[in-house]
Design a protein around this motif. Structure first.
Motif, short mmCIF file in Angstrom:
data_model
loop_
_atom_site.label_atom_id
_atom_site.label_comp_id
_atom_site.label_asym_id
_atom_site.label_seq_id
_atom_site.Cartn_x
_atom_site.Cartn_y
_atom_site.Cartn_z
N SER A 38 0.85 -1.19 0.00
CA SER A 38 0.00 0.00 0.00
C SER A 38 0.88 1.23 0.00
CB SER A 38 -0.91 0.01 1.23
OG SER A 38 -1.93 -0.94 1.05
N GLU A 54 -0.53 9.17 3.97
CA GLU A 54 -1.66 9.32 4.89
C GLU A 54 -1.98 8.02 5.63
OE1 GLU A 54 -1.78 8.78 1.70
OE2 GLU A 54 -3.69 8.03 0.97
N LEU A 55 -1.26 6.94 5.29
CA LEU A 55 -1.65 5.63 5.82
C LEU A 55 -0.92 5.26 7.10
CD1 LEU A 55 -1.69 3.58 2.50
CD2 LEU A 55 -3.62 4.69 3.63
N ILE A 85 -5.18 7.49 7.81
CA ILE A 85 -6.12 6.49 7.30
C ILE A 85 -5.54 5.11 7.53
CG2 ILE A 85 -7.07 5.55 5.14
CD1 ILE A 85 -7.33 8.55 4.30
N VAL A 86 -6.36 4.26 8.12
CA VAL A 86 -5.87 2.90 8.40
C VAL A 86 -5.72 2.16 7.07
CG1 VAL A 86 -6.42 0.67 9.46
CG2 VAL A 86 -6.89 2.81 10.69
N ASN A 87 -4.60 1.50 6.91
CA ASN A 87 -4.34 0.70 5.71
C ASN A 87 -5.23 -0.54 5.73
OD1 ASN A 87 -3.34 -0.92 3.66
ND2 ASN A 87 -1.52 -1.54 4.85
N SER A 88 -6.40 -0.39 5.15
CA SER A 88 -7.31 -1.55 5.09
C SER A 88 -7.10 -2.33 3.79
CB SER A 88 -8.77 -1.09 5.19
OG SER A 88 -9.08 -0.21 4.13
N ASN A 89 -6.62 -1.64 2.76
CA ASN A 89 -6.51 -2.31 1.45
C ASN A 89 -5.61 -3.54 1.49
OD1 ASN A 89 -8.13 -0.34 0.45
ND2 ASN A 89 -6.58 0.69 -0.78
N SER A 147 -1.57 -0.68 -4.01
CA SER A 147 -2.79 0.12 -3.99
C SER A 147 -2.43 1.55 -3.69
CB SER A 147 -3.80 -0.45 -2.99
OG SER A 147 -3.58 0.07 -1.72
N GLY A 148 -3.11 2.43 -4.38
CA GLY A 148 -2.83 3.86 -4.26
C GLY A 148 -1.74 4.27 -5.24
N GLY A 149 -1.69 5.58 -5.45
CA GLY A 149 -0.60 6.09 -6.27
C GLY A 149 -0.84 6.08 -7.77
N SER A 182 -3.87 7.58 -9.01
CA SER A 182 -4.85 8.62 -9.35
C SER A 182 -4.12 9.84 -9.91
CB SER A 182 -5.69 8.98 -8.14
OG SER A 182 -4.86 9.41 -7.10
N ASP A 206 -1.03 11.29 -8.15
CA ASP A 206 0.11 10.42 -7.88
C ASP A 206 0.71 9.79 -9.12
OD1 ASP A 206 -0.31 10.73 -5.17
OD2 ASP A 206 -1.77 9.10 -5.11
N GLY A 230 -6.46 3.68 -4.80
CA GLY A 230 -6.41 3.57 -3.34
C GLY A 230 -7.75 3.49 -2.64
N ASN A 231 -8.76 4.12 -3.21
CA ASN A 231 -10.05 4.08 -2.52
C ASN A 231 -10.48 2.63 -2.33
OD1 ASN A 231 -10.99 6.79 -1.96
ND2 ASN A 231 -10.87 7.09 -4.18
P1 AMP Z 1 -4.83 7.31 -4.07
O1 AMP Z 1 -5.33 6.31 -5.07
O2 AMP Z 1 -3.45 7.03 -3.62
O3 AMP Z 1 -5.02 8.72 -4.50
O4 AMP Z 1 -5.73 7.14 -2.77
C1 AMP Z 1 -7.06 7.58 -2.74
C2 AMP Z 1 -7.61 7.48 -1.35
O5 AMP Z 1 -7.76 6.10 -1.04
C3 AMP Z 1 -6.74 7.98 -0.25
O6 AMP Z 1 -6.96 9.31 0.01
C4 AMP Z 1 -7.16 7.17 0.93
O7 AMP Z 1 -8.29 7.75 1.50
C5 AMP Z 1 -7.57 5.88 0.33
N1 AMP Z 1 -6.52 4.87 0.48
C6 AMP Z 1 -5.38 4.81 -0.21
N2 AMP Z 1 -4.65 3.73 0.16
C7 AMP Z 1 -5.39 3.10 1.09
C8 AMP Z 1 -5.20 1.92 1.87
N3 AMP Z 1 -4.10 1.17 1.73
N4 AMP Z 1 -6.16 1.53 2.72
C9 AMP Z 1 -7.27 2.28 2.85
N5 AMP Z 1 -7.53 3.39 2.15
C10 AMP Z 1 -6.59 3.82 1.29
#
Ligand code: AMP
Ligand code: MG
Length: 409
Positions: free
Chosen positions: A187, A191-192, A204-208, A252-254, A256, A259, A302-303
Motif C-alpha cells: 500500500s 496518509e496511511l 487512514i488505516v491501511n485496510s486495502n 494500492s494507491g498512487g 490517481s 500520484d 487507493g479508494n
Molecule cells: P490514491 O489512489 O493514492 O489517490 O488514494 C485515494 C484514497 O484512497 C486515499 O486518500 C485514501 O483515503 C484511500 N486509500 C489509499 N490507500 C489506502 C489503503 N491502503 N487503505 C485504505 N484506504 C486507502
C-alpha cells in the motif's frame, strides 16, 4: 470519452500475459480447492467385483423366477453368511441361497440378490415372499463406477470434495497440483498507518492490504504483505524490490491523477514497462499493469471499494489462471432490478447489490451509498450488479446481470 480503456480489453491484456505455474506434489488431505496438475488414470475397476446393493440373499434367478404362483417358490437352503468385507467360500447351487450384506462380493453361482424385506428366514431355510424385477437385480456390476485405464479426472480440474473422494478410491495419497502464485501486496501513501501503529484520527488505516490479501487467498494465491510505502520515490522503489521474488505484485494507491506521474517514475526507474489505463469502469478508473523483471505488477486505485472491485475484475482472474484454473469468471445470474438508476453511457458500472429470491424470482437492489470510499457497500453485498457501458437508465423491473460474490444466498 475516447481515452477510456474498456475493462474487457484490459482483462484480455492481463490474461494474455499470464501462464499457469508449474506443479508440486501434495497430500490428498491438502488438495481441496487446488487445481489438478496431472491426468488421473484409474489403476483398477471400481467397484472391483460384482457386489450386492442390498442386504438380502444371493440366489439363482432360475430358482425364484415367477412363472408360477409365488407360494410355489420352494424354500431355499441357506448355505453360508457373507458379511461386508468377507468373501463367500461356497458357490450357490440349485435350491440354495447365501445371506449377503450390502457391498459384499456376489458368490459364484448366484446371479440375483433378493432383498431381506422380501424374504422370511427360519434356521437354515429362507422363503421368498416377493421376487425381484429380474435376473441381476440388486447387483452392482464390477467397474460400473470406474473402469481400469479410463481417465477419471483431467488435469486442470478444480478439486472439490467429490474429486477428493474419487482420488481416494483411486489410491492417490499424493498428487500433482498447480503451484499457488505468491502475490506481494504493497500500500502506498503518506496518509496511511498500519494496524499495529498508534491510532491517529488524522491518518487512514491501511485496510486495502488486508482486503487484497484476503482476495488473494480466496483466489488460491499466497499473500505476502510488504506493508506501507511512503510517497517517496526511493522508499517506494525499495519496497517494490522486496516484492520482486513473487509472481505478482499488487500496489494500492498512487495511480490517481495526483500520484500518477510519481508512480510512473518509480516504475520507469525499475525498468518496468507499464500500461497505465483509465478504465471505463466505476468504481476504479485508474489502473496500471505491467512487468517488472519477472513479476507482473498491478497498480490499483487507493479508494477501498475501487481497489477491491478492480482487484476482483483484473487480479483475481490473473491469480486463478496462474494457479492452473481453466475458468476465472464469477458466476453470473440475471435478476430483476428494484430501483431507478441513471448514468452516463461512458463506463461500465459495478453497483454493490443484495440479491434475494422472492417468490421464486431473483431480485436485486443496491446496498445503499455507492461512493468509492464506502466499504460497507461491499460488506453488505452478495453480488456486483454489472451495468454495461452503453446503458443510461435502469427502471424497476429491468433485468440486470449480477456477478455472484457468495455461493449461498
Ligand atoms: P490514491 O489512489 O493514492 O489517490 O488514494 C485515494 C484514497 O484512497 C486515499 O486518500 C485514501 O483515503 C484511500 N486509500 C489509499 N490507500 C489506502 C489503503 N491502503 N487503505 C485504505 N484506504 C486507502
Ligand atoms: Mg496516494
Amino acid at each position: 470519452m475516447t481515452d477510456l480503456t474498456r475493462l474487457e480489453t484490459a482483462q484480455e491484456i492481463v490474461l494474455n500475459a499470464i501462464q499457469p505455474l508449474g506443479c508440486e506434489k501434495i497430500g490428498l488431505l491438502d488438495s481441496l480447492g487446488r487445481v489438478l496438475g496431472e491426468d488421473i488414470i484409474a489403476p483398477r475397476d471400481n467397484p472391483p467385483w460384482d457386489n450386492s446393493a442390498m442386504d438380502g440373499f444371493a440366489v439363482r434367478w432360475e430358482d425364484i423366477k415367477q412363472e408360477h404362483a409365488i407360494a410355489k417358490i420352494p424354500e431355499l437352503v441357506i448355505i453360508e453368511d457373507v458379511p461386508a468385507g468377507a468373501v463367500a467360500t461356497k458357490a450357490v447351487g440349485k435350491g440354495q441361497a447365501i445371506r449377503i450384506m450390502t457391498g459384499a462380493p456376489i458368490p459364484e453361482g448366484a446371479d440375483t440378490v433378493v432383498r431381506v424385506e422380501y424374504t422370511e428366514a427360519t434356521g437354515d431355510r429362507v422363503r421368498i415372499l416377493k421376487t425381484e424385477s429380474g435376473r441381476g437385480a440388486n447387483i452392482r456390476p464390477r467397474g460400473e463406477d470406474v473402469k481400469r485405464g479410463d481417465c477419471i479426472i483431467r488435469k486442470g480440474t478444480l478439486l472439490r470434495p467429490a474429486e477428493v473422494g474419487m482420488l481416494a478410491i483411486l489410491a492417490k495419497s499424493f498428487l500433482m497440483v498447480h503451484q499457488r502464485p505468491r502475490v506481494a501486496i504493497l500500500s502506498t501513501g503518506d496518509e496511511l498507518i498500519d494496524l499495529d501503529e498508534q491510532f491517529d484520527e488524522h491518518k487512514i488505516v491501511n485496510s486495502n492490504s488486508y482486503g487484497i490479501a484476503a482476495g488473494v487467498q480466496e483466489a488460491g494465491g499466497i499473500p505476502v504483505l510488504l506493508g506501507i510505502a511512503k510517497d517517496d520515490l526511493n522508499a517506494l522503489a525499495a519496497k517494490i524490490q522486496q516484492g520482486l521474488g513473487c509472481e505478482l505484485l499488487v500496489l494500492s494507491g498512487g495511480v490517481s491523477m495526483g500520484d500518477y506521474d510519481f508512480t510512473k517514475a518509480v516504475f520507469a526507474q525499475l525498468g518496468a514497462e507499464m500500461n497505465f489505463w483509465k478504465l471505463a469502469i466505476r468504481p476504479g478508473q485508474p489502473v496500471a499493469f505491467g512487468r517488472i523483471q519477472r513479476t507482473l505488477a498491478f497498480g490499483l486505485p487507493g479508494n477501498p471499494v475501487s481497489s477491491m472491485v478492480t482487484f476482483d475484475q483484473l487480479v483475481r482472474p490473473a491469480i486463478l489462471k496462474m494457479g492452473g484454473h481453466q475458468t476465472w469468471q464469477r458466476p453470473v445470474v440475471q435478476a430483476v432490478f428494484q430501483e431507478t438508476f441513471t448514468k452516463q453511457p461512458d463506463r461500465r458500472h459495478f453497483l454493490r447489490g443484495i440479491l434475494r429470491r422472492e417468490n421464486g424470482v431473483l431480485t436485486v437492489r443496491t446496498t445503499g451509498g455507492q461512493g468509492s470510499g464506502i466499504l460497507t457497500s461491499l460488506v453488505k453485498a452478495n453480488g456486483l450488479i454489472d451495468i454495461p457501458v452503453e446503458v443510461e437508465r435502469l427502471n424497476p423491473g429491468d433485468l440486470v446481470n449480477v456477478q455472484l460474490l457468495t455461493h449461498n444466498f
